[in-house]
Design an enzyme around this catalytic site. Structure first.
Site, short mmCIF file in Angstrom:
data_model
loop_
_atom_site.label_atom_id
_atom_site.label_comp_id
_atom_site.label_asym_id
_atom_site.label_seq_id
_atom_site.Cartn_x
_atom_site.Cartn_y
_atom_site.Cartn_z
N TYR A 174 3.76 -0.60 4.33
CA TYR A 174 3.12 0.26 5.34
C TYR A 174 3.87 0.12 6.67
CZ TYR A 174 -0.77 -0.89 2.16
OH TYR A 174 -1.54 -1.15 1.05
N ARG A 226 0.68 -0.05 10.42
CA ARG A 226 0.01 -0.56 9.22
C ARG A 226 -1.14 0.37 8.80
NH1 ARG A 226 -2.79 -5.36 7.11
NH2 ARG A 226 -3.77 -4.42 5.32
N TYR A 253 -1.46 3.76 6.09
CA TYR A 253 -1.90 3.75 4.69
C TYR A 253 -3.40 4.08 4.60
CZ TYR A 253 -3.50 1.43 0.36
OH TYR A 253 -4.11 1.12 -0.83
C1 UGA Z 1 -3.76 -4.76 0.24
C2 UGA Z 1 -3.75 -3.24 0.27
O1 UGA Z 1 -3.37 -2.77 1.52
C3 UGA Z 1 -5.09 -2.66 -0.05
O2 UGA Z 1 -4.99 -1.27 -0.21
C4 UGA Z 1 -5.59 -3.17 -1.33
O3 UGA Z 1 -6.91 -2.69 -1.53
C5 UGA Z 1 -5.60 -4.68 -1.30
O4 UGA Z 1 -4.30 -5.19 -0.98
C6 UGA Z 1 -6.03 -5.17 -2.63
O5 UGA Z 1 -5.32 -5.91 -3.30
O6 UGA Z 1 -7.11 -4.75 -3.04
P1 UGA Z 1 -4.57 -6.73 1.83
O7 UGA Z 1 -5.90 -7.28 1.42
O8 UGA Z 1 -4.28 -6.81 3.30
O9 UGA Z 1 -4.49 -5.22 1.35
O10 UGA Z 1 -3.41 -7.45 1.01
P2 UGA Z 1 -2.60 -8.82 1.02
O11 UGA Z 1 -1.18 -8.49 1.22
O12 UGA Z 1 -2.95 -9.55 -0.22
O13 UGA Z 1 -3.09 -9.64 2.31
C7 UGA Z 1 -4.30 -10.30 2.37
C8 UGA Z 1 -4.30 -11.20 3.59
O14 UGA Z 1 -3.42 -12.31 3.38
C9 UGA Z 1 -3.81 -10.55 4.89
O15 UGA Z 1 -4.59 -11.06 5.95
C10 UGA Z 1 -2.38 -11.05 5.03
O16 UGA Z 1 -1.94 -11.07 6.38
C11 UGA Z 1 -2.52 -12.44 4.48
N1 UGA Z 1 -1.29 -13.09 3.95
C12 UGA Z 1 -0.50 -12.45 3.05
C13 UGA Z 1 -0.99 -14.39 4.35
O17 UGA Z 1 -1.69 -15.00 5.19
N2 UGA Z 1 0.13 -15.01 3.83
C14 UGA Z 1 0.93 -14.41 2.93
O18 UGA Z 1 1.91 -15.05 2.47
C15 UGA Z 1 0.62 -13.08 2.52
#
Ligand code: UGA
Length: 347
Positions: A82, A146, A149
């Site tokens: 994104y 971001r 999306y």
């Molecule tokens: C993503 C997609 O944008 C959504 O559309 C989808 O619904 C969702 O995944 C999903 O799997 O259902 P998000 O939850 O932000 O959304 O996805 P992640 O990349 O898994 O991030 C989750 C959280 O972990 C975020 O706060 C991110 O900043 C954090 N994160 C990610 C870390 O702290 N460390 C990492 O190494 C990776």
């Protein structure tokens, strides 16, 4: 009855195909540009087309025309994209999906559209829940790309809803809340930034003994749902066609709500229990901009209200501890299956 799954080769799609074939009550036609995650999944009830939904429109049109129901999973669902490629995100998550919507209208085919929990946007408080029919959708500034999306997904939902109002499309919309399970993402080189979703990053770090990066301290929350239970939710939608007509459903497990820092701790504990080792991986903070690039802003999420789907008989029961044990266990049992490769494939 025949079901067409567009994006059948992705994480959610491959589990849906497996689930529907095990039920055995429908013919399933899948389309995807990758079949890697479908390895070992198949049978006489399944036809697969290796094709790019964005380009092979004639084939897609034929698949839609001959289906009774279309399940549209075509999406980039990876926050690093994104930020890095916002126009491609709109192209796939809105324009390609819009084309699919219009073909469903033209052929009179029911559409089950997978949207995202991300349409709810971000919240200032942790008190409430995300309700499909009540909660307002709230995003950050345009300069934080971001949110492009979430905007694309929201507009798609609104277009689908408007077709429903006009009476020319039968639809159901599903908003997934962080499904988790085998094949979710490719593992990456330890220490990689951006890339796939959080589980794959943390597991890659644990496997390589590197740090688990907590973006902006890992204070935001997510709820995690076993992908097997997500497939059962789809089963309920299919079985109760009249009740689910023109409805939007959250599909998530509010009991499995956790901060990302808490998720990291749980993953580390689970990994140590499964491997019988003490992991040297530290948890370290990193800024969202350093991890994903300019334009990243995190989304804090409320847990979903799931009463609507519960009233139809769906109730998720797999705890986060159990889910992590099963999913990490699967990756440990399949060391060559998924990585390290980066970035994760879309759909
Ligand atoms: C993503 C997609 O944008 C959504 O559309 C989808 O619904 C969702 O995944 C999903 O799997 O259902 P998000 O939850 O932000 O959304 O996805 P992640 O990349 O898994 O991030 C989750 C959280 O972990 C975020 O706060 C991110 O900043 C954090 N994160 C990610 C870390 O702290 N460390 C990492 O190494 C990776």
């Amino acid at each position: 009855m025949s079901i067409a799954i567009l994006g059948a080769g992705g994480f959610v799609g491959s589990h849906l195909v497996e689930y529907l074939l095990a039920r055995g009550d429908r013919q399933v036609v899948g389309v995807d540009r990758s079949a890697e995650k479908l390895a070992g999944i198949g049978g006489s009830g399944f036809t697969f087309h290796l094709a790019d939904v964005r380009r092979d429109t004639e084939l897609v049109d034929g698949v839609i025309a001959s289906a009774e129901t279309v399940i549209d999973l075509v999406a980039y669902a990876n926050p690093s994209l994104y930020v890095a490629t916002p126009l491609e995100v709109v192209d796939t998550n809105f324009l390609t999906n819009l084309d699919i919507v219009e073909r469903c209208v033209r052929h009179g085919v029911k559409l089950i559209q997978y949207s995202s929990a991300e349409v709810y946007g971000s919240f200032d408080d942790h008190t409430g829940v995300a309700d499909e029919d009540e909660t307002a959708l709230r995003y950050g500034p345009v300069q934080k790309q971001r949110w492009i999306y979430a905007c694309a997904k929201q507009l798609l939902e609104r277009v689908i809803h408007a077709h429903g109002l006009r009476g020319d499309l039968e639809f159901t919309i599903i908003r997934p809340f962080n499904f988790l399970g085998p094949r979710i993402d490719y593992l990456v080189e330890p220490g990689s930034m951006g890339g796939p979703r959080v589980f794959a990053h943390f597991l890659s770090a644990l496997l390589g003994g590197g740090p688990l990066h907590l973006v902006d301290g890992g204070s935001v929350s997510r709820t995690f749902l076993a992908v097997s239970e997500a497939s059962e939710a789809l089963g309920v939608v299919l079985d109760q066609r009249e009740a689910t007509r023109s409805q939007i459903y959250n599909v998530g497990n509010p009991e499995n709500n956790v901060t990302i820092a808490g998720f990291a701790e749980l993953m580390k504990t689970s990994y140590e229990e499964l491997t019988g080792t003490v992991s040297p991986s530290p948890l370290i903070d990193i800024s969202g901009v350093a991890f994903y690039g300019e334009g990243y802003e995190d989304a804090d999420r409320r847990p979903p209200r799931i009463d609507k789907l519960a009233r139809l008989g769906w109730k998720p029961e797999i705890s986060l501890t159990m889910l992590l044990r099963d999913t990490i266990g699967w990756y440990l049992d399949h060391p060559d299956a998924l990585g390290p490769v980066s970035p994760a494939a879309p759909f």
